[in-house]
Design a protein around this motif. Structure first.
Motif, PDB file in Angstrom:
ATOM      1  N   GLU A   1       0.806  -1.221   0.000  1.00 55.37           N
ATOM      2  CA  GLU A   1       0.000   0.000   0.000  1.00 55.37           C
ATOM      3  C   GLU A   1       0.841   1.274   0.000  1.00 55.37           C
ATOM      4  O   GLU A   1       0.410   2.299  -0.488  1.00 55.37           O
ATOM      5  N   ASN A   2       2.023   1.220   0.567  1.00 58.23           N
ATOM      6  CA  ASN A   2       2.769   2.457   0.793  1.00 58.23           C
ATOM      7  C   ASN A   2       3.851   2.720  -0.256  1.00 58.23           C
ATOM      8  O   ASN A   2       4.914   3.241   0.056  1.00 58.23           O
ATOM      9  N   ARG A   3       3.598   2.339  -1.479  1.00 60.47           N
ATOM     10  CA  ARG A   3       4.580   2.626  -2.525  1.00 60.47           C
ATOM     11  C   ARG A   3       4.669   4.129  -2.770  1.00 60.47           C
ATOM     12  O   ARG A   3       3.661   4.829  -2.777  1.00 60.47           O
ATOM     13  N   LEU A   4       5.887   4.596  -3.005  1.00 57.10           N
ATOM     14  CA  LEU A   4       6.092   5.960  -3.467  1.00 57.10           C
ATOM     15  C   LEU A   4       5.345   6.117  -4.783  1.00 57.10           C
ATOM     16  O   LEU A   4       5.321   5.196  -5.607  1.00 57.10           O
ATOM     17  N   LYS A   5       4.718   7.263  -4.995  1.00 58.07           N
ATOM     18  CA  LYS A   5       3.961   7.480  -6.226  1.00 58.07           C
ATOM     19  C   LYS A   5       4.585   8.645  -6.998  1.00 58.07           C
ATOM     20  O   LYS A   5       4.555   9.791  -6.539  1.00 58.07           O
ATOM     21  N   VAL A   6       5.149   8.317  -8.146  1.00 62.46           N
ATOM     22  CA  VAL A   6       5.932   9.288  -8.915  1.00 62.46           C
ATOM     23  C   VAL A   6       5.243   9.587 -10.241  1.00 62.46           C
ATOM     24  O   VAL A   6       4.860   8.674 -10.979  1.00 62.46           O
ATOM     25  N   GLY A   7       5.085  10.868 -10.538  1.00 60.02           N
ATOM     26  CA  GLY A   7       4.556  11.286 -11.834  1.00 60.02           C
ATOM     27  C   GLY A   7       5.694  11.575 -12.792  1.00 60.02           C
ATOM     28  O   GLY A   7       6.670  12.243 -12.432  1.00 60.02           O
ATOM     29  N   ILE A   8       5.590  11.069 -14.011  1.00 55.94           N
ATOM     30  CA  ILE A   8       6.598  11.314 -15.040  1.00 55.94           C
ATOM     31  C   ILE A   8       5.954  12.129 -16.164  1.00 55.94           C
ATOM     32  O   ILE A   8       4.905  11.740 -16.703  1.00 55.94           O
ATOM     33  N   LEU A   9       6.567  13.256 -16.503  1.00 60.50           N
ATOM     34  CA  LEU A   9       6.062  14.109 -17.585  1.00 60.50           C
ATOM     35  C   LEU A   9       6.753  13.711 -18.886  1.00 60.50           C
ATOM     36  O   LEU A   9       7.953  13.912 -19.047  1.00 60.50           O
ATOM     37  N   PHE A  10       5.990  13.148 -19.802  1.00 60.91           N
ATOM     38  CA  PHE A  10       6.553  12.667 -21.064  1.00 60.91           C
ATOM     39  C   PHE A  10       6.060  13.577 -22.176  1.00 60.91           C
ATOM     40  O   PHE A  10       5.075  13.308 -22.840  1.00 60.91           O
ATOM     41  N   ASN A  11       6.783  14.680 -22.359  1.00 59.21           N
ATOM     42  CA  ASN A  11       6.315  15.714 -23.289  1.00 59.21           C
ATOM     43  C   ASN A  11       7.471  16.275 -24.100  1.00 59.21           C
ATOM     44  O   ASN A  11       7.678  17.478 -24.168  1.00 59.21           O
TER      45      ASN A  11
END
Length: 377
Positions: free
Chosen positions: A2-12
């Motif tokens: 449940e406690n995974r780090l959540k990372v957003g990646i901007l692919f632009n």
């Protein structure tokens, strides 16, 4: 878990910038080398024009989100007007992200709890302004100034790039500049023998490789002139060259290269292979005598990382960044010194394919994965 780090990646990225696309794809794929408990959830916000690239990503905790990014001008205007970073704010809130990377646009300070990690490839325009339009130089400098003013974390690809930031800009003490050394993940090599792959591209048993785009700072010219000089001395070498050709048919740089080939009858010595499948490119690299990297400027060379992952020797221009990347394993020459390169190629030994030149692939990949994930925490 449940406690995974959540990372957003901007692919632009611009679809024509192969280096940027490979950089970011590898940054996601490298996370596969983490122990499972350390693997973050990755949410990729991608430009629809890049869908074919993100569809190739194989990662167990991956979410793909298509997004029409605002234009640069509109995004900056609305960010200032609304006092929030339009490029990422809603994305972070909706997906409850812990971190976002790579941030190219930071028009205003952020009050989000997420760690917004900026990224900048290199400061080439400060060394070679003639390779950029005046508008592009102004745009790059203004973008950098806003990153320095509003960002708390900036990732660069090498110590050389970090040093350049301190050389050319006033870096605030609050800014944490971290180095992430990109590595090349090798996968998807075609099931072909050495004889089959070289027959496909009409290459002899012994050949060198250059895999750069056809920009003037990539400096193919010094190699072509060295090949011509070797031919005059009765020494034949072959160079296989991959890379996207310039879109304009009358490219002055490409014409300059063709003039050297025609003047010195090098059509059998210099083989233009074009933009070929990446698997084919890597297999050709794997079997070549050495990879040539004559570039006048690099932030951190993808091609050299390919060579390291494939255990292929490299002959490179003696840039600080190349020496940082290859250390004592590289063979170096002054990037404008044709005679030096002629001397190297004239006496270059045949490959010993059993010799390990660099650290093992698995060790390098795992180390890079933990280096990258530490940036997001």
């Amino acid at each position: 878990m449940e406690n995974r780090l959540k990372v957003g990646i901007l692919f632009n990225f611009n679809p024509k910038w192969t280096g940027g696309i490979i950089y970011l794809l590898n940054a996601i794929r490298i996370l596969n080398f983490l122990d499972d408990k350390d693997k973050p959830t990755v949410v990729v916000l991608y430009n629809p024009s890049l869908k074919k690239y993100v569809d190739e990503i194989d990662y167990p905790y991956l979410e793909l989100v298509s997004h029409e990014f605002p234009s640069i001008l509109k995004g900056y205007f609305l960010s200032v007007l609304q006092n929030k970073n339009i490029f990422v704010h809603d994305f972070v809130v909706k997906h409850k992200l812990d971190a976002v990377f790579p941030m190219h646009d930071y028009p205003v300070k952020s009050n989000l709890d997420a760690k917004l990690v900026s990224w900048y490839a290199d400061l080439q325009h400060m060394y070679y302004p003639q390779f950029f339009t005046k508008r592009k130089r102004i745009e790059r400098n203004e973008r950098i100034k806003l990153i320095l003013k509003n960002s708390k974390d900036l990732v660069v690809s090498s110590q050389a790039v970090k040093d350049d930031f301190y050389k050319f800009f006033k870096v605030p003490k609050k800014l944490n500049i971290q180095i992430y050394h990109f590595v090349s993940i090798i996968e998807g090599l075609p099931d072909m023998t050495f004889d089959e792959i070289r027959a496909k591209y009409d290459l002899p048993e012994h050949y060198y490789m250059i895999s750069n785009q056809f920009h003037k700072h990539k400096n193919h010219k010094v190699v072509f002139e060295a090949v011509a000089e070797l031919k005059r001395k009765g020494i034949e070498v072959c160079i296989g060259i991959t890379g996207r050709f310039p879109e304009q048919p009358d490219s002055p740089y490409l014409q300059e290269l063709h003039d050297i080939i025609n003047k010195n009858d090098l059509k059998q010595s210099v083989k233009f292979l074009g933009l070929i499948p990446r698997g084919d490119q890597l297999l050709l690299m794997k079997y070549c005598k050495a990879i040539l990297q004559p570039s006048l400027f690099e932030g951190w060379s993808t091609v050299i990382e390919d060579a390291r992952s494939l255990q292929v020797p490299v002959i490179a221009a003696n840039l600080n960044v190349n020496i940082e990347q290859l250390e004592e394993t590289g063979t170096y020459f002054e990037p404008h010194n044709v005679g030096q390169l002629v001397s190297i190629l004239e006496n270059y030994p045949d490959r010993d394919y059993t010799k390990l030149l660099y650290d093992s692939y698995e060790i390098r990949m795992k180390s890079a994965a933990y280096e990258l994930v530490s940036v997001f925490k």
